[in-house]
Design a protein around this motif. Structure first.
Motif, mmCIF file in Angstrom:
data_model
loop_
_atom_site.group_PDB
_atom_site.id
_atom_site.type_symbol
_atom_site.label_atom_id
_atom_site.label_comp_id
_atom_site.label_asym_id
_atom_site.label_seq_id
_atom_site.Cartn_x
_atom_site.Cartn_y
_atom_site.Cartn_z
ATOM 1 N N SER A 75 20.743 -2.649 48.980
ATOM 2 C CA SER A 75 20.725 -3.819 49.100
ATOM 3 C C SER A 75 21.088 -5.132 48.184
ATOM 4 O O SER A 75 21.961 -6.307 47.968
ATOM 5 C CB SER A 75 21.106 -4.356 51.179
ATOM 6 N N GLU A 76 19.942 -5.040 48.646
ATOM 7 C CA GLU A 76 19.334 -5.705 47.425
ATOM 8 C C GLU A 76 19.721 -6.338 45.696
ATOM 9 O O GLU A 76 20.139 -6.865 45.074
ATOM 10 C CB GLU A 76 17.739 -6.204 47.278
ATOM 11 N N PHE A 77 19.908 -4.704 45.757
ATOM 12 C CA PHE A 77 20.567 -4.330 44.133
ATOM 13 C C PHE A 77 21.810 -4.370 44.224
ATOM 14 O O PHE A 77 22.641 -5.684 42.791
ATOM 15 C CB PHE A 77 20.142 -2.717 44.020
ATOM 16 N N HIS A 78 22.531 -4.562 44.899
ATOM 17 C CA HIS A 78 24.060 -4.770 45.347
ATOM 18 C C HIS A 78 24.479 -6.096 45.150
ATOM 19 O O HIS A 78 25.176 -6.546 44.379
ATOM 20 C CB HIS A 78 25.003 -4.578 46.697
ATOM 21 N N LEU A 124 26.183 0.678 37.127
ATOM 22 C CA LEU A 124 24.878 0.518 37.536
ATOM 23 C C LEU A 124 24.525 1.242 38.762
ATOM 24 O O LEU A 124 23.805 1.561 39.116
ATOM 25 C CB LEU A 124 24.500 -0.344 36.803
ATOM 26 N N GLU A 125 25.081 0.110 39.624
ATOM 27 C CA GLU A 125 24.876 0.091 40.777
ATOM 28 C C GLU A 125 25.394 1.468 41.807
ATOM 29 O O GLU A 125 24.410 1.819 42.511
ATOM 30 C CB GLU A 125 26.098 -1.028 42.021
ATOM 31 N N GLU A 126 26.479 2.426 41.079
ATOM 32 C CA GLU A 126 26.312 3.406 41.681
ATOM 33 C C GLU A 126 25.579 4.688 40.148
ATOM 34 O O GLU A 126 25.406 5.273 42.216
ATOM 35 C CB GLU A 126 27.932 3.998 41.263
ATOM 36 N N ALA A 315 0.211 1.603 37.428
ATOM 37 C CA ALA A 315 0.322 0.244 37.968
ATOM 38 C C ALA A 315 1.174 -0.798 37.641
ATOM 39 O O ALA A 315 1.671 -1.314 38.582
ATOM 40 C CB ALA A 315 -1.329 -0.296 37.944
ATOM 41 N N ASP A 316 1.758 -0.536 36.344
ATOM 42 C CA ASP A 316 2.863 -1.106 36.068
ATOM 43 C C ASP A 316 4.038 -0.871 36.710
ATOM 44 O O ASP A 316 5.623 -1.213 36.277
ATOM 45 C CB ASP A 316 3.297 -1.801 35.015
ATOM 46 N N LEU A 317 3.841 0.431 37.088
ATOM 47 C CA LEU A 317 5.421 0.663 37.391
ATOM 48 C C LEU A 317 6.078 0.618 39.361
ATOM 49 O O LEU A 317 5.297 0.772 39.912
ATOM 50 C CB LEU A 317 5.600 2.215 37.338
ATOM 51 N N ASP A 318 6.762 0.433 39.072
ATOM 52 C CA ASP A 318 7.705 -0.004 40.483
ATOM 53 C C ASP A 318 8.544 1.016 40.775
ATOM 54 O O ASP A 318 9.653 1.618 39.991
ATOM 55 C CB ASP A 318 8.384 -1.187 40.837
ATOM 56 N N PRO A 319 8.908 1.705 41.946
ATOM 57 C CA PRO A 319 9.202 3.366 42.231
ATOM 58 C C PRO A 319 10.407 2.794 42.544
ATOM 59 O O PRO A 319 11.655 3.969 42.143
ATOM 60 C CB PRO A 319 8.861 3.986 43.015
ATOM 61 N N VAL A 320 10.769 1.325 43.323
ATOM 62 C CA VAL A 320 12.213 1.075 43.078
ATOM 63 C C VAL A 320 13.234 0.172 41.963
ATOM 64 O O VAL A 320 14.035 0.033 42.367
ATOM 65 C CB VAL A 320 11.938 0.265 44.936
ATOM 66 N N ASP A 321 11.929 -0.112 40.755
ATOM 67 C CA ASP A 321 12.855 -0.855 40.195
ATOM 68 C C ASP A 321 13.489 0.116 38.898
ATOM 69 O O ASP A 321 13.240 0.509 37.868
ATOM 70 C CB ASP A 321 11.844 -1.671 39.603
ATOM 71 N N GLU A 342 18.605 -18.769 40.984
ATOM 72 C CA GLU A 342 19.216 -18.024 41.865
ATOM 73 C C GLU A 342 18.379 -16.309 41.883
ATOM 74 O O GLU A 342 18.016 -15.718 42.802
ATOM 75 C CB GLU A 342 20.107 -18.338 42.362
ATOM 76 N N LEU A 343 18.424 -15.937 40.770
ATOM 77 C CA LEU A 343 18.286 -14.392 40.536
ATOM 78 C C LEU A 343 17.052 -14.510 40.759
ATOM 79 O O LEU A 343 15.936 -13.651 41.199
ATOM 80 C CB LEU A 343 19.023 -13.835 39.399
#
Length: 346
Positions: A75-78, A124-126, A315-321, A342-343
């Protein structure tokens, strides 16, 4: 091995290495150098997918985290993609509103580029949803994989070897390479990967860890472990002989379940992990002088394969990014200041 020579100098000076995790020598405790090769391979495979795990116990919590965050993250990515597309469409409208023949030709190229950006973001969203779903599937598979079972078995062996007395050194994930081919049982031999090597005053022990089910052991679809460990033992003996003369080098297979039958002429000792340290310390006759022990330790430390990533990298990695940092950096740079703010708040 990258950083190998600088590592063994640090080790001999009893300093912690930033590249190769090991335990510094302690009174009454063995020195342990290197990590499980099976675990390093699995961890780095997951790291390539931006899935940071420091040990096997991290896998299940990470899987739960991705499952819990999946809908929120998508949802946030969208929302972020929609915000970029909106500001790009506003920019396209502004370009189309500008007057003048030459200006319209010039702006046409800008509009073409913006439309490409919109198409890229929509794709990219898909793709993001596909990658996140695939990573969840990979973690679910990993939890029950033979690779993780093998890695855990090697980690248990390392844990047990830590209890060896002071004066013993344990090397994990050792890569041996000869400058020439040698023959072992009439088969050329030039390199070998050794799960664990123990250096003691009584000699060298080459240890291969196997965690095979009876079904796999009876299938025959593998390289015979007795041949494997004997080839590794022989290469180790040959390389050390060239540097330090003939030294005792013994072969051990650690098993937790099942193995094929040993060949009639096998000199390989098969043990359960609980019996490992007792067997090694049974050999208590001094065969290596202190100088040879020191030199062999340097030689083997130089051939330990270290991790390609550090804890700081994890530590620098975010698994959802999965895509965000790389994909949106250009868009953020191009966004109007109000849109950029805003972004960044998101």
């Amino acid at each position: 091995m990258p950083g190998g020579r600088s590592f063994h100098k640090r080790w001999i000076n009893n300093r912690a290495s930033p590249h190769l995790p090991h335990a510094a020598p302690q009174a009454g405790k063995a020195t342990v150098i290197g990590e499980s090769g099976a675990w390093l391979n699995l961890r780095e495979t997951l790291l390539e997918l931006r899935l940071p795990v420091r040990n096997p116990e991290d896998i299940h919590p990470l899987l739960l985290k991705l499952k819990d965050w999946r809908s929120i993250t998508l949802s946030e990515f969208h929302k972020e993609v929609s915000t970029y597309i909106r500001t790009i469409n506003e920019r396209i409208a502004a370009l189309r509103a500008e007057k003048g023949f030459f200006r319209s030709i010039f702006n046409w190229f800008g509009i073409l580029g913006h439309n490409r950006d919109i198409a890229e973001l929509s794709g990219l969203e898909e793709r993001y949803a596909e990658i996140l779903t695939e990573n969840i599937r990979i973690l679910e598979h990993t939890l029950h994989s033979p690779e993780l079972t093998g890695a855990k078995a090697e980690l248990e062996v390392i844990w047990r070897l830590r209890s060896l007395p002071g004066g013993y050194t344990v090397f994990n994930n050792v890569q041996l390479n000869s400058r020439r081919f040698i023959k072992f049982n009439d088969v050329p031999l030039q390199s070998a990967q050794l799960d664990h090597v123990v250096l003691s005053p009584a000699g060298v022990f080459v240890i291969e860890t196997k965690c095979w089910s009876r079904q796999f052991s009876e299938s025959g679809h593998y390289h015979n472990p007795f041949d494997q460990v004997q080839r590794a033992r022989y290469l180790c003996w040959d390389l050390l002989k060239a540097e330090y003369g003939k030294l005792p080098v013994r072969a051990i297979i650690l098993t937790s379940d099942s193995l094929p039958a040993a060949p009639p002429d096998s000199y390989t000792k098969v043990l359960y992990s609980k019996d490992l340290t007792g067997y090694i310390t049974w050999f208590n006759r001094q065969e290596l002088s202190p100088d040879v022990l020191r030199d062999v330790a340097r030689y083997l430390a130089d051939r330990v394969v270290d991790a390609s990533c550090s804890d700081a990298d994890l530590a620098d990695l975010d698994p959802v990014d999965l895509l965000g940092s790389a994909v949106f950096s250009r868009m953020r740079a191009q966004a109007e200041p109000s849109v950029r703010a805003e972004l960044e708040e998101k």
